[in-house]
Design an enzyme around this catalytic site. Structure first.
Site, PDB file in Angstrom:
ATOM      1  N   LYS A   1       1.097  -1.262   0.374  1.00  0.00           N
ATOM      2  CA  LYS A   1       0.247  -0.148   0.303  1.00  0.00           C
ATOM      3  C   LYS A   1       0.681   1.078   0.160  1.00  0.00           C
ATOM      4  O   LYS A   1       1.867   1.488   0.187  1.00  0.00           O
ATOM      5  CB  LYS A   1      -0.497   0.022   1.277  1.00  0.00           C
ATOM      6  CG  LYS A   1      -2.176   0.591   1.270  1.00  0.00           C
ATOM      7  CD  LYS A   1      -3.253   0.205   0.642  1.00  0.00           C
ATOM      8  CE  LYS A   1      -4.332   0.601   0.306  1.00  0.00           C
ATOM      9  NZ  LYS A   1      -5.398   0.216  -0.175  1.00  0.00           N
TER      10      LYS A   1
ATOM     11  N   ASP B   1      -7.194   4.086  -3.955  1.00  0.00           N
ATOM     12  CA  ASP B   1      -7.662   4.257  -3.364  1.00  0.00           C
ATOM     13  C   ASP B   1      -8.256   5.170  -2.449  1.00  0.00           C
ATOM     14  O   ASP B   1      -8.584   5.954  -3.880  1.00  0.00           O
ATOM     15  CB  ASP B   1      -6.717   3.645  -2.120  1.00  0.00           C
ATOM     16  CG  ASP B   1      -7.387   3.360  -0.679  1.00  0.00           C
ATOM     17  OD1 ASP B   1      -7.727   2.049  -0.483  1.00  0.00           O
ATOM     18  OD2 ASP B   1      -7.388   4.355   0.767  1.00  0.00           O
TER      19      ASP B   1
HETATM   20  P1  NDP Z   1     -13.030   7.742  -2.803  1.00  0.00           P
HETATM   21  O1  NDP Z   1     -11.667   8.441  -2.212  1.00  0.00           O
HETATM   22  O2  NDP Z   1     -13.990   7.546  -3.567  1.00  0.00           O
HETATM   23  O3  NDP Z   1     -14.059   8.167  -1.766  1.00  0.00           O
HETATM   24  C1  NDP Z   1     -14.079   7.624  -0.392  1.00  0.00           C
HETATM   25  C2  NDP Z   1     -15.209   8.709   0.578  1.00  0.00           C
HETATM   26  O4  NDP Z   1     -14.545   7.483   1.887  1.00  0.00           O
HETATM   27  C3  NDP Z   1     -15.913   9.616   0.108  1.00  0.00           C
HETATM   28  O5  NDP Z   1     -17.386  10.216   0.700  1.00  0.00           O
HETATM   29  C4  NDP Z   1     -15.003  11.216   2.028  1.00  0.00           C
HETATM   30  O6  NDP Z   1     -15.120  12.052   1.952  1.00  0.00           O
HETATM   31  C5  NDP Z   1     -14.832   9.703   2.644  1.00  0.00           C
HETATM   32  N1  NDP Z   1     -13.600   9.673   3.863  1.00  0.00           N
HETATM   33  C6  NDP Z   1     -12.323   9.217   3.633  1.00  0.00           C
HETATM   34  N2  NDP Z   1     -12.510   9.905   4.346  1.00  0.00           N
HETATM   35  C7  NDP Z   1     -12.867   9.740   5.035  1.00  0.00           C
HETATM   36  C8  NDP Z   1     -12.801   9.768   6.166  1.00  0.00           C
HETATM   37  N3  NDP Z   1     -11.857  10.415   7.901  1.00  0.00           N
HETATM   38  N4  NDP Z   1     -13.718  10.047   7.436  1.00  0.00           N
HETATM   39  C9  NDP Z   1     -15.683  10.895   6.749  1.00  0.00           C
HETATM   40  N5  NDP Z   1     -15.618  10.073   5.713  1.00  0.00           N
HETATM   41  C10 NDP Z   1     -14.507   9.812   4.691  1.00  0.00           C
HETATM   42  O7  NDP Z   1     -12.469   6.505  -2.163  1.00  0.00           O
HETATM   43  P2  NDP Z   1     -13.006   5.242  -2.119  1.00  0.00           P
HETATM   44  O8  NDP Z   1     -14.561   4.656  -2.614  1.00  0.00           O
HETATM   45  O9  NDP Z   1     -12.342   4.517  -2.803  1.00  0.00           O
HETATM   46  O10 NDP Z   1     -12.974   4.287  -1.175  1.00  0.00           O
HETATM   47  C11 NDP Z   1     -13.634   4.194   0.122  1.00  0.00           C
HETATM   48  C12 NDP Z   1     -13.170   2.727   1.611  1.00  0.00           C
HETATM   49  O11 NDP Z   1     -12.876   1.509   0.386  1.00  0.00           O
HETATM   50  C13 NDP Z   1     -11.321   2.992   1.648  1.00  0.00           C
HETATM   51  O12 NDP Z   1     -11.447   2.815   3.085  1.00  0.00           O
HETATM   52  C14 NDP Z   1     -10.452   2.092   0.782  1.00  0.00           C
HETATM   53  O13 NDP Z   1      -9.332   2.290   1.598  1.00  0.00           O
HETATM   54  C15 NDP Z   1     -11.265   0.802   0.425  1.00  0.00           C
HETATM   55  N6  NDP Z   1     -11.338   0.157  -0.769  1.00  0.00           N
HETATM   56  C16 NDP Z   1     -10.931   0.610  -2.247  1.00  0.00           C
HETATM   57  C17 NDP Z   1     -11.078  -0.236  -2.864  1.00  0.00           C
HETATM   58  C18 NDP Z   1     -10.859   0.558  -4.295  1.00  0.00           C
HETATM   59  O14 NDP Z   1     -10.960   0.386  -4.949  1.00  0.00           O
HETATM   60  N7  NDP Z   1     -11.359   1.944  -4.983  1.00  0.00           N
HETATM   61  C19 NDP Z   1     -11.076  -1.044  -3.214  1.00  0.00           C
HETATM   62  C20 NDP Z   1     -10.988  -1.911  -1.939  1.00  0.00           C
HETATM   63  C21 NDP Z   1     -11.475  -1.422  -0.560  1.00  0.00           C
HETATM   64  P3  NDP Z   1     -14.271  13.293   1.563  1.00  0.00           P
HETATM   65  O15 NDP Z   1     -14.957  13.134   0.232  1.00  0.00           O
HETATM   66  O16 NDP Z   1     -15.306  14.168   2.672  1.00  0.00           O
HETATM   67  O17 NDP Z   1     -13.216  12.702   2.024  1.00  0.00           O
HETATM   68  O1  2IT Z   2      -7.767  -2.202  -0.665  1.00  0.00           O
HETATM   69  C1  2IT Z   2      -7.621  -2.156  -1.461  1.00  0.00           C
HETATM   70  O2  2IT Z   2      -7.742  -2.732  -2.161  1.00  0.00           O
HETATM   71  C2  2IT Z   2      -7.499  -1.468  -2.471  1.00  0.00           C
HETATM   72  N1  2IT Z   2      -7.678   0.378  -2.737  1.00  0.00           N
HETATM   73  C3  2IT Z   2      -7.724  -2.059  -4.276  1.00  0.00           C
HETATM   74  C4  2IT Z   2      -5.688  -2.283  -4.413  1.00  0.00           C
HETATM   75  C5  2IT Z   2      -6.245  -2.853  -5.673  1.00  0.00           C
HETATM   76  O3  2IT Z   2      -5.014  -2.894  -6.378  1.00  0.00           O
HETATM   77  O4  2IT Z   2      -6.641  -2.291  -7.056  1.00  0.00           O
END
Ligand code: NDP
Ligand code: 2IT
Length: 451
Positions: A130, A170
Site C-alpha cells: 500500500k 484508493d
Molecule cells: P474515494 O476517495 O472515492 O471516496 C472516499 C469516501 O469516503 C468519500 O466520500 C470521503 O469523503 C469519505 N471519507 C474519506 N475519509 C473520510 C473520513 N476520515 N471521514 C469520513 N469520511 C471519509 O475512496 P474509495 O471509495 O475508493 O475508498 C473508500 C474505502 O474503500 C476506503 O477505506 C478504501 O481503502 C476502501 N477500498 C477501496 C477500493 C477501491 O477499489 N477503490 C478497494 C478496496 C477497499 P470526503 O470526500 O469528505 O473525504
Molecule cells: O484496498 C484495496 O484493496 C484497494 N484499494 C485496491 C487495491 C488494488 O490493487 O486494486
C-alpha cells in the site's frame, strides 16, 4: 533446525506494540488477525518455529520519500510519500495508493498488512502492499493534482514494476490520478507496461474495475444472505461514503431490489427516506467526480432528503449496513445502535471501518458480518485480472469480467465458510478470512526457508 519460540498471544502483541510505538491502526489490524491465527496454529509447530506470523507482521520494507511540487500560486509545497511493501510470498506486491491528509506510516502499514490476507483470499497471485501521501486533493486544481502526481511518481517509479509492485487507487486516487501517474511512469522509463491498475480503458484499463469493489461488496453480502436463506430484495440499506466504493455498492443494492437510505462524506450524511435510486446515484457520481462536490448538496437537488452535519449514518434503521468510507468509522456504540435497530448483515466496502469493540458487538449479536478483507476484495481481484490482460495484451469484455467477479466473490465467501463455521452453524467471517488468507501465504513462506 531452528529452536521453537512459542510465545503466547498477549506476549506476541506486547512485542508488536513495543516495535511499533504509537502506530495504533497497525497494531489494531495485527491484533484482529493474530487472535484468530493463534487459535489456528496452536497445534501447528512448524508455523511457530518459522516465526511466520511475526514475519508477516513486519513489512518487507517501508519506503518514505519527499514529494515537492509547486501550487498555482507558485508556492513550493512539501509532502511525504510512502510505499509499504508488506509481503510478496505469493506474487508481486499489490495494493492501492491513498492521498489524504490523514495518511501516515501506521495507516499505510495497516492497509498493506490487511492487503496481504485479502489478496491471498482472492486466489490470484498477488502479494500485499500500500502507498500514498499526506496530500489533500480537495480544493486543488487539475494542474496542481497533475504536478503532485508527477512528482510522486518521479520517486515511486524506482520501487515498482509489473513483476515487482503494482499500485492502484484508493481514497483520493481515482482515474484522474492514475492517468497522471501512469503517464509519468511511462515518460521516465520509456516503457508501456501494466505497472498500475485502475487505468482508463483506452490505455489498458480493465472493464469492471471501477465498479468491482462496490459490486463485489454487495455480491459478498448476497452470498452471506443466501447462506442464511435470504436475499437483498425488499431490504433497506445504510451506506457510508459517497466515493467510488459507496456509489457502486449503492448501485448494485438498488439493481438487486434493495432500498438505499443514506450516503455520507467527511462533512456528514444524507438521509433520503424515498430511497436513493439509480438516477440519484448517477447524480452523486457526476457531482463528486466532475465538480468535486460535497454530499450536503444532495438535499438541494433532492429536497425530500435531509443532511445531518458532522454525523454518521449508523443510527438510521435498516436491514443492511455497508461502511464504505474509511477506517474506524463505526464504533461500539454505533454497532449497538445498528443491532438494536434490527440490522441483519454488515458488509464492509472500506478497510477496517469497524473498531475492534464494534466487531465484538456484531459477533455477540450473531449477525452476519463480512470484514473488509473479504467483502471488498472484488476491487483488487479485478485489478489482478487487469494485470493478466496487460501481460497477455488482451482485453476481456464487461460480461466476462462480471462473471469472473461474481465467481471470485463466491469463492472468497466459500473459503470464509470453510474456515470460519462454528458447530452451531454460525459463520465467523473474520476468522474464516483471516485463516484462509494466512494459510496460503504462510505455506509459501515455509517453502522458502529463512528469507
Ligand atoms: P474515494 O476517495 O472515492 O471516496 C472516499 C469516501 O469516503 C468519500 O466520500 C470521503 O469523503 C469519505 N471519507 C474519506 N475519509 C473520510 C473520513 N476520515 N471521514 C469520513 N469520511 C471519509 O475512496 P474509495 O471509495 O475508493 O475508498 C473508500 C474505502 O474503500 C476506503 O477505506 C478504501 O481503502 C476502501 N477500498 C477501496 C477500493 C477501491 O477499489 N477503490 C478497494 C478496496 C477497499 P470526503 O470526500 O469528505 O473525504
Ligand atoms: O484496498 C484495496 O484493496 C484497494 N484499494 C485496491 C487495491 C488494488 O490493487 O486494486
Amino acid at each position: 533446525m531452528a529452536v521453537s519460540d512459542h510465545v503466547d498471544f498477549p506476549t506476541f502483541m506486547e512485542g508488536v506494540k513495543k516495535r511499533n510505538p504509537g502506530q495504533t491502526e497497525f497494531i489494531q489490524a495485527v491484533q484482529e488477525v493474530a487472535q484468530d491465527i493463534y487459535e489456528f496454529i496452536e497445534d501447528k509447530e512448524e508455523y511457530h518455529e518459522a516465526q511466520i506470523l511475526r514475519r508477516i507482521a513486519e513489512p518487507d520494507r517501508v519506503v518514505s520519500f519527499r514529494v515537492c511540487w509547486e501550487d498555482d500560486n507558485h508556492c513550493i509545497r512539501v509532502q511525504r510519500g510512502y510505499r509499504v511493501q508488506n509481503n510478496n510470498a505469493i506474487g508481486p506486491y499489490k495494493g492501492g495508493i491513498r492521498f489524504h491528509p490523514s495518511v501516515n506510516e501506521s495507516v499505510l502499514k495497516f492497509l498493506a498488512f490487511e492487503q496481504t490476507f485479502k489478496n491471498s483470499l482472492t486466489g490470484l497471485p498477488m502479494g500485499g502492499g500500500k502507498g500514498g501521501a499526506n496530500f489533500n486533493p480537495k480544493g486543488k486544481s487539475d494542474a496542481e493534482v497533475m504536478r503532485f502526481c508527477q512528482s510522486f511518481m518521479t520517486e515511486l517509479y524506482r520501487h515498482i514494476g509489473p513483476d515487482t509492485d503494482v499500485p492502484a487507487g484508493d481514497i483520493g486516487v481515482g482515474g484522474r490520478e492514475i492517468g497522471y501517474m501512469f503517464g509519468q511512469y511511462k515518460r521516465i522509463t520509456n516503457r508501456w507496461e501494466g505497472v498500475l491498475t485502475g487505468k482508463g480503458e483506452e490505455y489498458g484499463g480493465s472493464q469492471m474495475r471501477p465498479e468491482a469493489t462496490g459490486y463485489g461488496a454487495v455480491y459478498f453480502l448476497q452470498n452471506m444472505l443466501k447462506h442464511a436463506g435470504q436475499d437483498v430484495e425488499g431490504k433497506t440499506a445504510v451506506i457510508s461514503g459517497s466515493g467510488n466504493v459507496a456509489t457502486h455498492a449503492a448501485e448494485k443494492i438498488v439493481q438487486l431490489g434493495g432500498k438505499v437510505l443514506t450516503l455520507s462524506d467527511s462533512g456528514g450524511f444524507i438521509y433520503d427516506p424515498e430511497g436513493i435510486d439509480l438516477e440519484k446515484i448517477d447524480w452523486v457520481k457526476h457531482h463528486k467526480t466532475h465538480y468535486r462536490g460535497r454530499i450536503s448538496e444532495y438535499v438541494d437537488a433532492f429536497p425530500g432528503a435531509t443532511f445531518h452535519e458532522g454525523a454518521r449514518p449508523w443510527n438510521v434503521e435498516a436491514d443492511l449496513a455497508l461502511p464504505c468510507a474509511t477506517q474506524n468509522e463505526l464504533n461500539e456504540e454505533e454497532a449497538k445502535a445498528l443491532v438494536k435497530n434490527g440490522v441483519i448483515a454488515v458488509s464492509e466496502g472500506a478497510n477496517m471501518p469497524t473498531t475492534l469493540e464494534g466487531v465484538k458487538v456484531f459477533h455477540d449479536a450473531k449477525i452476519m458480518y463480512g470484514p473488509g478483507k473479504a467483502a471488498n476484495a472484488g476491487g483488487v481481484a479485478v485489478s489482478g485480472l487487469e494485470m493478466s490482460q496487460n501481460s497477455e495484451r488482451i482485453s476481456w469484455n464487461h460480461e466476462r469480467l462480471g462473471e469472473m467477479l461474481t465467481d471470485l466473490m463466491e469463492g472468497i465467501h466459500g473459503k470464509c465458510v470453510e474456515y470460519g463455521s462454528h458447530e452451531n452453524g454460525y459463520v465467523d467471517y473474520v476468522k474464516g478470512a483471516n485463516i484462509a488468507g494466512f494459510k496460503k501465504v504462510a505455506d509459501a513462506m515455509l517453502a522458502f526457508g529463512v528469507v
